[in-house]
Enzyme design. Structure first.
Site, short mmCIF file in Angstrom:
data_model
loop_
_atom_site.label_atom_id
_atom_site.label_comp_id
_atom_site.label_asym_id
_atom_site.label_seq_id
_atom_site.Cartn_x
_atom_site.Cartn_y
_atom_site.Cartn_z
N ASP A 81 -5.23 6.49 4.16
CA ASP A 81 -4.33 5.58 4.71
C ASP A 81 -4.57 4.31 5.83
O ASP A 81 -4.00 3.56 5.83
CB ASP A 81 -3.35 6.61 5.74
N HIS A 111 -0.97 -5.29 5.44
CA HIS A 111 -0.48 -5.88 6.70
C HIS A 111 -1.22 -6.26 7.69
O HIS A 111 -1.17 -7.27 8.51
CB HIS A 111 0.82 -5.23 7.06
N GLU A 162 -4.27 5.70 17.31
CA GLU A 162 -2.77 5.58 17.59
C GLU A 162 -2.42 6.66 18.45
O GLU A 162 -3.31 7.64 18.66
CB GLU A 162 -2.13 5.75 16.21
N LYS A 175 1.00 -1.26 0.09
CA LYS A 175 0.14 0.16 0.01
C LYS A 175 0.64 1.27 -0.04
O LYS A 175 2.14 1.18 0.42
CB LYS A 175 -1.05 0.01 1.21
N HIS A 215 -7.23 -0.86 5.92
CA HIS A 215 -7.37 -1.67 7.21
C HIS A 215 -8.73 -1.69 7.85
O HIS A 215 -9.17 -2.74 8.10
CB HIS A 215 -6.35 -0.92 8.19
P1 NAP Z 1 12.26 4.52 0.56
O1 NAP Z 1 12.69 4.22 1.94
O2 NAP Z 1 12.05 5.60 -0.23
O3 NAP Z 1 12.81 3.22 -0.33
C1 NAP Z 1 12.69 3.20 -1.85
C2 NAP Z 1 13.44 2.07 -2.36
O4 NAP Z 1 13.42 2.23 -3.97
C3 NAP Z 1 14.99 2.32 -2.12
O5 NAP Z 1 15.68 1.13 -1.82
C4 NAP Z 1 15.55 3.17 -3.25
O6 NAP Z 1 16.99 2.68 -3.56
C5 NAP Z 1 14.60 2.26 -4.25
N1 NAP Z 1 14.53 2.80 -5.68
C6 NAP Z 1 14.19 4.22 -6.07
N2 NAP Z 1 14.30 4.51 -7.28
C7 NAP Z 1 14.48 3.23 -7.82
C8 NAP Z 1 15.03 2.89 -9.30
N3 NAP Z 1 14.55 3.79 -10.26
N4 NAP Z 1 15.42 1.81 -9.38
C9 NAP Z 1 15.42 0.61 -8.47
N5 NAP Z 1 15.22 0.89 -7.33
C10 NAP Z 1 14.77 2.16 -6.74
O7 NAP Z 1 10.62 3.91 0.53
P2 NAP Z 1 9.74 2.83 1.58
O8 NAP Z 1 9.56 3.52 2.91
O9 NAP Z 1 10.87 1.94 1.71
O10 NAP Z 1 8.61 2.39 1.08
C11 NAP Z 1 8.75 1.53 -0.19
C12 NAP Z 1 7.37 1.31 -0.70
O11 NAP Z 1 6.57 0.69 0.45
C13 NAP Z 1 6.47 2.33 -1.20
O12 NAP Z 1 5.39 2.15 -1.91
C14 NAP Z 1 5.67 2.74 0.16
O13 NAP Z 1 4.61 3.43 0.15
C15 NAP Z 1 5.35 1.50 1.01
N6 NAP Z 1 5.14 1.42 2.34
C16 NAP Z 1 6.36 1.54 3.21
C17 NAP Z 1 5.96 1.58 4.64
C18 NAP Z 1 6.98 1.99 5.34
O14 NAP Z 1 6.96 1.71 6.57
N7 NAP Z 1 8.19 2.58 4.99
C19 NAP Z 1 4.79 1.07 4.85
C20 NAP Z 1 3.78 0.60 4.19
C21 NAP Z 1 4.08 0.66 2.74
P3 NAP Z 1 17.80 3.60 -4.27
O15 NAP Z 1 17.70 5.13 -4.49
O16 NAP Z 1 19.27 3.23 -4.11
O17 NAP Z 1 17.59 3.03 -5.83
#
Ligand code: NAP
Length: 482
Positions: free
Chosen positions: A234, A177, A215, A147, A239
Site C-alpha cells: 500500500d 498521488h 500516519e 493504485k 509512495h
Molecule cells: P467505490 O467507492 O467502491 O466505487 C466504485 C465505483 O465503480 C462506483 O461508482 C460504482 O458505481 C462503479 N462501478 C462498479 N461496478 C461497475 C460497473 N460494472 N460498471 C460501471 N461502474 C461500476 O471505490 P473507490 O473507493 O471510489 O475506488 C475506485 C478506485 O480507486 C479503486 O481502484 C480503488 O482502489 C482506487 N482508489 C481509491 C481510493 C479512495 O480513497 N477511495 C484511494 C486510492 C485509490 P455503481 O455501483 O453505481 O456502478
C-alpha cells in the site's frame, strides 16, 4: 508571489466510478477547486458514469452533497451552481452494453478526451474494450488509472498488457498521488535547482538516508482492502519508492516525462534485493480508544503488516555503501512524512574527542509544516572550552513564501490538470511500476513462505522495537517521529 493558473484546452472528462468514494472525496472536489481557481476552460464537460440510474439533475444533487462534505466550504452559491451546471451523467455498465451509445453521443469533436478509471482494476479491461469498440476513445485520448496497480509483478504485467491492447503508453496516466504533492515536486527543485547540494550528494559524503511516512490513523474504513494489501504494497511499493527515486536519481537532462522517468527507473533497477534480516513488520496494538489491528480488520489471525521498516542499498557509483532506511506505519505517534539525508562526520575533529560526534542532516519535511531543516554544528555558547552542539537551520515554506502565495493545490488538482495538458512527468510509466513490483515481490513472498508474523507495536508510539534495532545495529538511529 501569486500562484499562477495555466489555462488548459477545452475537454471532455468521463469519470467512470463517478458515484464512488474516490470521486466523491477527491476527484470532484479537486475539479471544483480548479473551477474556482479559473483553470476550467469554457466548454469543459465533466460526465459521471456508473451503473446507478441517475438523471443529470439527480447526479448534480449527488455531487452537490459530496462538495458540501469534501469541497471547499467558502464557495458562493453562484459559483457552485455554475460548476454543477457543467456536469452530466450517463448510466453505464462496464461489463454490458447499457449506456455506451449514449456516452458516445456526448463526446465532442476537437476536445481533449480523458477517461478516469475510478473503478476496481478488474473493470479496466472491460472499460478499455468498450471505449475502443464504441469508438469513444481516439488515438490521442487519455486514460487515468489509480493504485493499486496490481497486487504483484504478475498482476501488474497483466494490467499493463490489458491496457496496452487499446492504448499506447503515452495515453496511460497511472496516478501515484504522492507525485502530485507540491512538496514532493519540491524535492526535485531542491536537488536540481541548487548547486549547493549536488557536489555532496553521494556516498562519499552521505552516511545514510531515512525516509519516513508515519500516519496516526488506523485502517479506518478500509480494513477489508487493507488486510489483503499491507504497508509494503500500500505504501512502500509506490509512495516510498517514488520518494527514494527522487532523492537518489541522477539529474535528468530536462524536466520532461521520459527523461525523469528514465532516471527513476534506473534507480529502481539498481536497488539491491533486501535481505530478510533487513526488514521489520509490525501490527498496531489496541489503545483505550481504538481496537488493535486484527480486531480492526475483523481478522483475528491476520498476518498483514500495518508497519514496515527496511534497509536497502543502491548499487551504482553514486550510492554504493550508503544505506537507505525506509519506514511507514499506521497508528504512530504523529502524522509526519520526511526525508532525512544524514551526512558523514568530518574526517578529523580538530576539537578533540570531548567535542563528541556530529553529523549534518538535511531534512526535507513533506508534511506537516512543509519545509527544510539543516542541522548545523556550532559552538555551545559560554565559557569552558569548545563544546559543540547541533542546531536546526529551519525553513518552513509557508513562512518563507508569505501569505500571498495562496492555498497550495491538492495533489489531485494538479494531476488531473496535467492529464488534460498531456503532461506525464508526474505519472508512473509501466516499466517503472513493474520494476518496483519486481523489487518488492521477493520480500513479500519471503514473508508469505515463512509465515512471518508481524511484531505488535504500541499505538501512538514509533513502531516495533525491532525497527529501532535495525538502525542501532548499524550504530545509527531513526529520527524521532513528531
Ligand atoms: P467505490 O467507492 O467502491 O466505487 C466504485 C465505483 O465503480 C462506483 O461508482 C460504482 O458505481 C462503479 N462501478 C462498479 N461496478 C461497475 C460497473 N460494472 N460498471 C460501471 N461502474 C461500476 O471505490 P473507490 O473507493 O471510489 O475506488 C475506485 C478506485 O480507486 C479503486 O481502484 C480503488 O482502489 C482506487 N482508489 C481509491 C481510493 C479512495 O480513497 N477511495 C484511494 C486510492 C485509490 P455503481 O455501483 O453505481 O456502478
Amino acid at each position: 508571489m501569486v500562484s499562477r493558473v495555466i489555462p488548459v484546452e477545452p475537454f471532455d472528462l468521463v469519470i467512470f466510478g463517478g458515484t464512488g468514494d474516490l470521486a466523491r472525496r477527491k476527484i470532484l472536489p479537486s475539479l471544483f477547486r480548479r473551477f474556482i481557481a479559473g483553470q476550467m476552460p469554457d466548454g469543459a464537460q465533466i460526465i459521471g458514469a456508473a451503473r446507478a440510474e441517475y438523471d443529470a439533475d439527480g447526479y448534480r444533487e449527488f455531487v452537490r452533497q459530496s462538495l458540501s462534505e469534501f469541497g471547499p466550504n467558502d464557495a458562493s452559491k453562484e459559483v457552485t451552481e455554475a460548476f454543477l451546471n457543467g456536469l452530466g451523467y450517463v448510466a453505464v455498465d462496464a461489463k454490458g452494453t447499457n449506456g455506451w451509445p449514449e456516452l458516445a453521443s456526448k463526446m465532442r469533436d476537437g476536445h481533449v478526451r480523458a477517461f478516469y478509471f475510478s473503478v476496481a482494476p478488474a473493470l479496466f479491461g472491460d472499460l478499455a474494450d468498450r471505449l475502443h469498440s464504441y469508438k469513444i476513445a481516439l488515438p490521442d485520448s487519455r486514460i487515468v488509472v489509480e493504485k493499486p496497480f496490481g497486487h504483484d509483478l504478475g498482476s501488474a504485467k497483466l494490467l499493463n498488457a490489458t491496457l496496452a491492447q487499446h492504448f499506447s503508453e503515452d495515453q496511460i496516466y497511472r496516478i501515484d498521488h504522492y507525485l502530485g504533492k507540491e512538496t514532493v515536486q519540491n524535492l526535485m527543485a531542491v536537488r536540481f535547482g541548487n548547486l549547493l547540494f549536488e557536489p555532496l550528494w553521494n556516498a562519499q559524503y552521505i552516511d545514510h538516508v531515512q525516509i519516513t511516512v508515519a500516519e496516526t490513523v488506523g485502517v479506518d474504513g478500509r480494513g477489508g482492502y487493507y488486510d489483503t494489501s499491507g504497508a509494503m504494497r500500500d505504501m512502500v511499493q509506490n509512495h516510498l519508492m517514488q520518494l527514494l527515486c527522487l532523492i537518489a536519481m541522477e539529474p535528468p537532462a530536462q524536466f520532461d516525462a521520459d527523461a525523469v522517468r528514465d532516471e527513476k527507473l534506473k534507480v529502481i533497477r539498481a536497488l539491491d534485493p533486501v535481505s530478510p534480516h533487513h526488514t521489520v513488520r509490525g501490527q498496531y496494538s489496541a489503545s483505550p480508544d481504538h481496537p488493535d489491528y486484527r480486531a480492526h480488520v475483523g481478522n483475528p489471525r491476520s498476518r498483514t503488516e500495518s508497519y514496515v521498516a527496511l534497509k536497502t542499498h543502491i548499487s551504482n557509483w553514486r550510492w554504493a555503501g550508503t544505506p537507505f532506511y525506509l519506514r511507514t506505519g499506521k497508528r504512530l505517534r504523529a502524522r509526519s512524512s520526511e526525508i532525512a539525508v544524514v551526512f558523514k562526520e568530518t574526517p578529523h575533529s580538530i576539537f578533540g574527542p570531548e567535542a563528541g560526534s556530529h553529523r549534518n542532516a538535511l531534512v526535507i519535511r513533506l508534511q506537516p509544516d512543509e519545509g527544510i531543516t539543516m542541522d548545523v554544528t556550532i559552538k555551545e555558547p559560554g565559557p569552558g572550552g569548545m563544546r559543540l552542539i547541533d542546531v536546526p537551520l529551519d525553513m518552513t515554506f509557508a513562512e518563507a513564501l508569505g501569505p500571498e502565495v495562496g492555498e497550495v493545490p491538492d495533489a489531485y488538482e494538479r494531476l488531473i490538470m496535467d492529464v488534460i495538458r498531456g503532461n506525464q512527468t508526474l505519472f508512473m510509466r509501466g516499466d517503472e511500476l513493474e520494476a518496483a513490483w519486481a523489487w518488492t515481490d521477493p520480500i513479500i513472498n519471503h514473508w508469505d513462505e515463512t509465515k512471518d508474523v508481524p511484531k505488535p507495536y504500541d499505538a501512538g508510539g514509533s513502531g516495533p522495537e525491532d525497527a529501532l534495532m535495525l538502525m542501532h545495529r548499524d550504530d545509527r538511529k531513526w529520527r524521532e517521529i513528531r
